[in-house]
Design an enzyme around this catalytic site. Sequence first.
Site, PDB file in Angstrom:
ATOM      1  N   ASN A 110       3.727 -12.309   0.918  1.00 58.77           N
ATOM      2  CA  ASN A 110       4.714 -11.486   1.619  1.00 58.77           C
ATOM      3  C   ASN A 110       4.085 -10.172   2.054  1.00 58.77           C
ATOM      4  O   ASN A 110       3.178  -9.645   1.408  1.00 58.77           O
ATOM      5  CB  ASN A 110       5.951 -11.255   0.750  1.00 58.77           C
ATOM      6  CG  ASN A 110       5.848  -9.998  -0.090  1.00 58.77           C
ATOM      7  OD1 ASN A 110       6.146  -8.890   0.370  1.00 58.77           O
ATOM      8  ND2 ASN A 110       5.365 -10.160  -1.330  1.00 58.77           N
ATOM      9  N   PHE A 114       8.649  -2.852   1.827  1.00 57.34           N
ATOM     10  CA  PHE A 114       9.752  -2.011   1.302  1.00 57.34           C
ATOM     11  C   PHE A 114      10.935  -1.966   2.263  1.00 57.34           C
ATOM     12  O   PHE A 114      11.510  -0.897   2.534  1.00 57.34           O
ATOM     13  CB  PHE A 114       9.280  -0.581   1.009  1.00 57.34           C
ATOM     14  CG  PHE A 114       8.379  -0.420  -0.199  1.00 57.34           C
ATOM     15  CD1 PHE A 114       8.152  -1.450  -1.087  1.00 57.34           C
ATOM     16  CD2 PHE A 114       7.748   0.796  -0.438  1.00 57.34           C
ATOM     17  CE1 PHE A 114       7.322  -1.293  -2.196  1.00 57.34           C
ATOM     18  CE2 PHE A 114       6.920   0.975  -1.540  1.00 57.34           C
ATOM     19  CZ  PHE A 114       6.703  -0.070  -2.407  1.00 57.34           C
ATOM     20  N   SER A 174       2.333  -1.826  -4.401  1.00 55.91           N
ATOM     21  CA  SER A 174       2.595  -2.766  -3.307  1.00 55.91           C
ATOM     22  C   SER A 174       1.436  -2.688  -2.315  1.00 55.91           C
ATOM     23  O   SER A 174       0.992  -1.593  -1.954  1.00 55.91           O
ATOM     24  CB  SER A 174       3.891  -2.414  -2.581  1.00 55.91           C
ATOM     25  OG  SER A 174       3.937  -3.148  -1.372  1.00 55.91           O
ATOM     26  N   ASN A 176       1.712  -3.554   0.725  1.00 52.68           N
ATOM     27  CA  ASN A 176       2.296  -3.631   2.065  1.00 52.68           C
ATOM     28  C   ASN A 176       2.782  -2.307   2.623  1.00 52.68           C
ATOM     29  O   ASN A 176       3.456  -2.275   3.651  1.00 52.68           O
ATOM     30  CB  ASN A 176       3.446  -4.654   2.053  1.00 52.68           C
ATOM     31  CG  ASN A 176       2.949  -6.022   1.623  1.00 52.68           C
ATOM     32  OD1 ASN A 176       1.908  -6.462   2.087  1.00 52.68           O
ATOM     33  ND2 ASN A 176       3.684  -6.662   0.719  1.00 52.68           N
ATOM     34  N   THR A 177       2.497  -1.224   1.929  1.00 49.61           N
ATOM     35  CA  THR A 177       2.756   0.116   2.450  1.00 49.61           C
ATOM     36  C   THR A 177       1.393   0.788   2.517  1.00 49.61           C
ATOM     37  O   THR A 177       0.742   0.941   1.479  1.00 49.61           O
ATOM     38  CB  THR A 177       3.726   0.889   1.528  1.00 49.61           C
ATOM     39  OG1 THR A 177       4.999   0.237   1.569  1.00 49.61           O
ATOM     40  CG2 THR A 177       3.882   2.337   1.955  1.00 49.61           C
ATOM     41  N   LYS A 216       3.968   0.497 -12.358  1.00 50.15           N
ATOM     42  CA  LYS A 216       3.599  -0.889 -12.011  1.00 50.15           C
ATOM     43  C   LYS A 216       2.286  -0.883 -11.244  1.00 50.15           C
ATOM     44  O   LYS A 216       2.155  -0.211 -10.219  1.00 50.15           O
ATOM     45  CB  LYS A 216       4.707  -1.517 -11.168  1.00 50.15           C
ATOM     46  CG  LYS A 216       4.449  -2.975 -10.802  1.00 50.15           C
ATOM     47  CD  LYS A 216       5.707  -3.627 -10.264  1.00 50.15           C
ATOM     48  CE  LYS A 216       5.466  -5.051  -9.827  1.00 50.15           C
ATOM     49  NZ  LYS A 216       6.714  -5.689  -9.356  1.00 50.15           N
ATOM     50  N   ASN A 245       1.562  -6.352  -9.867  1.00 49.03           N
ATOM     51  CA  ASN A 245       2.131  -6.642  -8.555  1.00 49.03           C
ATOM     52  C   ASN A 245       1.374  -7.829  -7.919  1.00 49.03           C
ATOM     53  O   ASN A 245       0.569  -8.478  -8.585  1.00 49.03           O
ATOM     54  CB  ASN A 245       2.024  -5.379  -7.678  1.00 49.03           C
ATOM     55  CG  ASN A 245       3.205  -5.247  -6.738  1.00 49.03           C
ATOM     56  OD1 ASN A 245       3.558  -6.208  -6.040  1.00 49.03           O
ATOM     57  ND2 ASN A 245       3.814  -4.080  -6.700  1.00 49.03           N
TER      58      ASN A 245
HETATM   59  C1  LIG Z   1       8.907 -11.617  -1.505  1.00 47.62           C
HETATM   60  C2  LIG Z   1       8.454 -10.642  -2.542  1.00 47.62           C
HETATM   61  C3  LIG Z   1       8.906  -9.333  -2.511  1.00 47.62           C
HETATM   62  C4  LIG Z   1       8.491  -8.420  -3.483  1.00 47.62           C
HETATM   63  N1  LIG Z   1       8.972  -7.143  -3.446  1.00 47.62           N
HETATM   64  C5  LIG Z   1       8.617  -6.273  -4.427  1.00 47.62           C
HETATM   65  C6  LIG Z   1       9.141  -4.970  -4.456  1.00 47.62           C
HETATM   66  O1  LIG Z   1       9.956  -4.568  -3.621  1.00 47.62           O
HETATM   67  N2  LIG Z   1       8.738  -4.139  -5.462  1.00 47.62           N
HETATM   68  C7  LIG Z   1       7.863  -4.524  -6.433  1.00 47.62           C
HETATM   69  O2  LIG Z   1       7.544  -3.741  -7.333  1.00 47.62           O
HETATM   70  N3  LIG Z   1       7.354  -5.786  -6.437  1.00 47.62           N
HETATM   71  C8  LIG Z   1       7.716  -6.653  -5.463  1.00 47.62           C
HETATM   72  N4  LIG Z   1       7.203  -7.910  -5.472  1.00 47.62           N
HETATM   73  C9  LIG Z   1       6.203  -8.280  -6.503  1.00 47.62           C
HETATM   74  C10 LIG Z   1       6.817  -9.000  -7.698  1.00 47.62           C
HETATM   75  O3  LIG Z   1       7.724  -8.172  -8.383  1.00 47.62           O
HETATM   76  C11 LIG Z   1       5.713  -9.444  -8.668  1.00 47.62           C
HETATM   77  O4  LIG Z   1       5.019  -8.302  -9.113  1.00 47.62           O
HETATM   78  C12 LIG Z   1       4.704 -10.387  -8.018  1.00 47.62           C
HETATM   79  O5  LIG Z   1       5.332 -11.284  -7.128  1.00 47.62           O
HETATM   80  C13 LIG Z   1       3.918 -11.192  -9.057  1.00 47.62           C
HETATM   81  O6  LIG Z   1       4.797 -11.969  -9.849  1.00 47.62           O
HETATM   82  P1  LIG Z   1       5.099 -13.530  -9.560  1.00 47.62           P
HETATM   83  O7  LIG Z   1       3.776 -14.235  -9.464  1.00 47.62           O
HETATM   84  O8  LIG Z   1       5.943 -13.963 -10.729  1.00 47.62           O
HETATM   85  O9  LIG Z   1       5.853 -13.584  -8.273  1.00 47.62           O
HETATM   86  C14 LIG Z   1       7.601  -8.828  -4.501  1.00 47.62           C
HETATM   87  C15 LIG Z   1       7.152 -10.159  -4.526  1.00 47.62           C
HETATM   88  C16 LIG Z   1       7.568 -11.057  -3.574  1.00 47.62           C
HETATM   89  C17 LIG Z   1       7.062 -12.484  -3.638  1.00 47.62           C
END
Ligand SMILES: Cc1cc2nc3c(=O)[nH]c(=O)nc-3n(C[C@H](O)[C@H](O)[C@H](O)COP(=O)(O)O)c2cc1C
Length: 343
Positions: A110, A114, A174, A176-177, A216, A245
């Site tokens: 993704n 934000f 993140s 993506n910022t 985080k 993350n």
């Molecule tokens: C579609 C998507 C959106 C996410 N948005 C955020 C976010 O807004 N803030 C954040 O701290 N992490 C965000 N994450 C990261 C997740 O919280 C997590 O750290 C990451 O996906 C790794 O865990 P997983 O393998 O269980 O997905 C996002 C992940 C995905 C897939």
Amino acid sequence: MYNWLRNGLFLLPPEVAHDVALNALSAGRFVGLPRLMGGCAPAAPVELMGLHFPNPVGLAAGLDKNGDHMDALGALGFGFIEVGTVTPKPQPGNPKPRMFRLPEHQALINRLGFNNKGVDHLVERLKSTRYKGIIGANIGKQKDTPVDQAAADYRHCLEKVYPYCDYVTVNISSPNTANLRELQDTGHLSEFLAELVAARDALASQHDGHRPMLVKIAPDWDETALTASLEVIAQSGIDGLIATNTTLDRSAVSGHRHADEAGGLSGAPAKTLADRTLATARGVLGPDFPIIGLGGVTRGEDAADKKRAGANLVQIYTGFIYRGPELIGECIRAWLGADEQGD
Ligand SMILES: Cc1cc2nc3c(=O)[nH]c(=O)nc-3n(C[C@H](O)[C@H](O)[C@H](O)COP(=O)(O)O)c2cc1C
């Protein structure tokens, strides 16, 4: 039941499926749908940071960015849920498409950036939720705020959410910022965290007590830089760490048609780097520092691995998309099993 639903949802583009699923779950809460889907989440209480978690498996940030679905998600059996990331003002995020499925790998990429309705919207949702469990609020900076002024954005969000949540997560990881991850570097980190810790302490005396504040971090570090930043975190007065993350690394999915999409990779291929970061963090921060393990949990055994690597709690996101609510109970049972083996 979830497998059947997921097959239908996966016919839709990922972001559309995400909205349809959450709206349906929220609408269905009046007829008990979340409880029906959630199945059995065994009790496995954990005391951490002065909070009582009914079980160690939480929902990670990003699924319910605006806190619009806390009641429904809370009924699925999670031990806690984290909402956000929110920024001071609403922002649309990056252009679409910005989310991609890699089902062969149980993974997502993704680059949402934000997208959120702003912290004031989240605060209204936190005030009106009927969910009685533990809620974390994850905060970030506006896309166009320069990194050297970022602390003001975080501070603004911290002050807004503080009275209405159980803990706050400072998201500086993140991908993506643009430049956000620079906040993790030792050059910025200690001053940045000092300002937020001072703000947290001022809020604790204004309101009814201390709310833990966690940081985080990303999984994409060389060991020296990671250790240096963890040492700053250890000295900062921060209450806990979330590791990790999404990752920029694509080696585990190379050759996939979406592998070269910009953004963060999550799910099964992210686990190795996330677990390594977690283990290093436990080593540097010592046995008593609260750590939430996150990244690549798609089976119960992955949650047990997080515990063995030093996590006090675990969160899930991508695994939950692929496996549904049954993953919660599976993770709790594996977590308890890891205890019984004496790991
Ligand atoms: C579609 C998507 C959106 C996410 N948005 C955020 C976010 O807004 N803030 C954040 O701290 N992490 C965000 N994450 C990261 C997740 O919280 C997590 O750290 C990451 O996906 C790794 O865990 P997983 O393998 O269980 O997905 C996002 C992940 C995905 C897939």
